[in-house]
Design an enzyme around this catalytic site. Structure first.
Site, mmCIF file in Angstrom:
data_model
loop_
_atom_site.group_PDB
_atom_site.id
_atom_site.type_symbol
_atom_site.label_atom_id
_atom_site.label_comp_id
_atom_site.label_asym_id
_atom_site.label_seq_id
_atom_site.Cartn_x
_atom_site.Cartn_y
_atom_site.Cartn_z
ATOM 1 N N THR A 44 -48.217 35.073 -64.814
ATOM 2 C CA THR A 44 -49.672 34.410 -64.287
ATOM 3 C C THR A 44 -50.676 35.516 -64.334
ATOM 4 O OG1 THR A 44 -48.296 32.948 -62.828
ATOM 5 C CG2 THR A 44 -50.400 33.620 -62.203
ATOM 6 N N THR A 48 -43.754 36.188 -62.078
ATOM 7 C CA THR A 48 -43.080 36.388 -61.086
ATOM 8 C C THR A 48 -41.897 35.545 -60.798
ATOM 9 O OG1 THR A 48 -44.471 34.620 -59.827
ATOM 10 C CG2 THR A 48 -45.409 36.786 -59.678
#
Ligand code: ASP
Length: 340
Positions: free
Chosen positions: A17, A99
């Site tokens: 991200t 993540t």
């Protein structure tokens, strides 16, 4: 002529991200579908403040969603990091990463890389285009940590939301919150704090056996699967993993590591077929103690490793031995202890 005395940090941008772009500033969930990323060089150039603390050089790597990574990506990444840090020109490395599986890559690298220099993984919970994007400051903090002599000899670290975690301890605990990363049992080692200081409150030396896994000559990792227990679970997935040729199964058991009677039977079938079994817990915190004597010929215990991290340790252990007692000894060697 003046000599540049700034630490030199290698930056590996592996995707996630942190360098992703959404359709609008409020696209905080659906952006992976667009598969749009910052153009090459942008992540670094968007944080010009980095040059005030160090000299950052980008090392090429592919940018992926972290759930698309393969064992081959890990093997390549570990090789790159070892090579970069063997080079005296570099003082540390930062890896930007998705993540979702960041903690898995961090633990894999913790078990396989050899340098005492700081190795820091970092990600973001919001894309670079977001209102309130967290990635830029996270990146700055990660580079601060990698530049700090205080971060040497601590094994692989994860820096998220100003906190510094050991790779073994940290886990993602929330789908969207910027404080998603936590170490439920042991807390952070320290902080890269608001005043710019890198403060380490707990020094956790690498476990005695760390970096004992040599990846030379490997082009894949032994297959290890995770099977979750729940009310009414039968042995279907255990038998399927065995039929698929798995070398090890990590059981994410209920509580401190209990499975259903039908799963017990299937695990015995798997063990008879040569599969090494590891008991972990689905609870999310706390230890699974050593198995009782009657089970020690078939089971090893995950201690406080989450199932997906026990899977990594078991897979690496299986590169050395399939003997359950020897695998158990390797697990014990990798529990960090004082004086290790
Ligand atoms: N989609 C992301 C990933 O690659 C999620 C993230 O980075 O937060 O894991």
């Amino acid at each position: 002529m003046t000599t540049d005395v700034r630490p030199r940090i290698a930056l590996v941008i592996a995707g996630g991200t942190i360098d992703s772009l959404g359709a609008t500033r409020l696209d905080l969930a659906g952006y992976p579908e667009a598969a749009s990323r910052l153009s090459p060089g942008r992540l670094l150039s968007d944080v010009p403040e980095l040059s005030e603390i160090c000299d950052v050089r980008e090392i090429p790597f592919r940018r992926l969603s972290s759930y698309a990574l393969t064992p081959q990506d890990w093997l390549e990444l570990a090789g790159i990091i070892d090579a970069v840090l063997l080079d005296e020109a570099y003082d540390g490395v930062v890896i930007t990463h998705g993540t979702n599986t960041l903690e898995e890559t961090a633990y894999f690298l913790d078990l396989t890389t050899r340098s005492p220099k700081p190795i820091v993984l970092v990600g973001a919970m919001r894309p670079a285009s977001a209102l309130g994007a967290d990635g830029y400051l996270n990146l700055f903090r990660a580079v601060q940590v990698a530049s700090s002599p205080a971060a040497r000899d601590l094994g692989v670290l994860v820096v998220m939301n100003d906190a510094i975690y050991a790779a073994r301890d940290v886990t993602k605990t929330a789908t969207f919150r910027i404080n998603a990363f936590q170490a439920p049992d042991l807390g952070p080692l320290g902080y890269a704090d608001a005043d710019g200081e890198v403060v380490i409150y707990h020094r956790r030396p690498r476990a005695a056996g760390s970096a004992s896994f040599c990846l030379a000559g490997l082009d894949n990792l032994p297959r290890v699967d995770v099977v979750m227990s729940y009310v009414g679970a039968d042995g279907t997935f255990i038998d399927a993993a065995t039929a698929a040729g798995t070398r090890g199964i990590v059981s994410a058991g209920t509580g401190a590591g209990r499975v259903t009677p039908l799963e017990e039977e299937a695990f015995m079938r798997a063990s008879a077929a040569g599969v090494v079994l590891c008991q972990s817990s689905r609870v999310g915190s706390g230890r699974v103690p050593a198995p009782p004597p009657a089970k020690r010929a078939t089971w090893v215990a995950a201690d406080n490793l989450r199932p997906w991290k026990a899977r990594i340790l078991l897979s690496l252990a299986l590169t050395q031995t399939s003997d359950v007692a020897e695998v158990g000894a390797l697990f014990a060697l990798h529990v960090p202890s004082e004086g290790a």
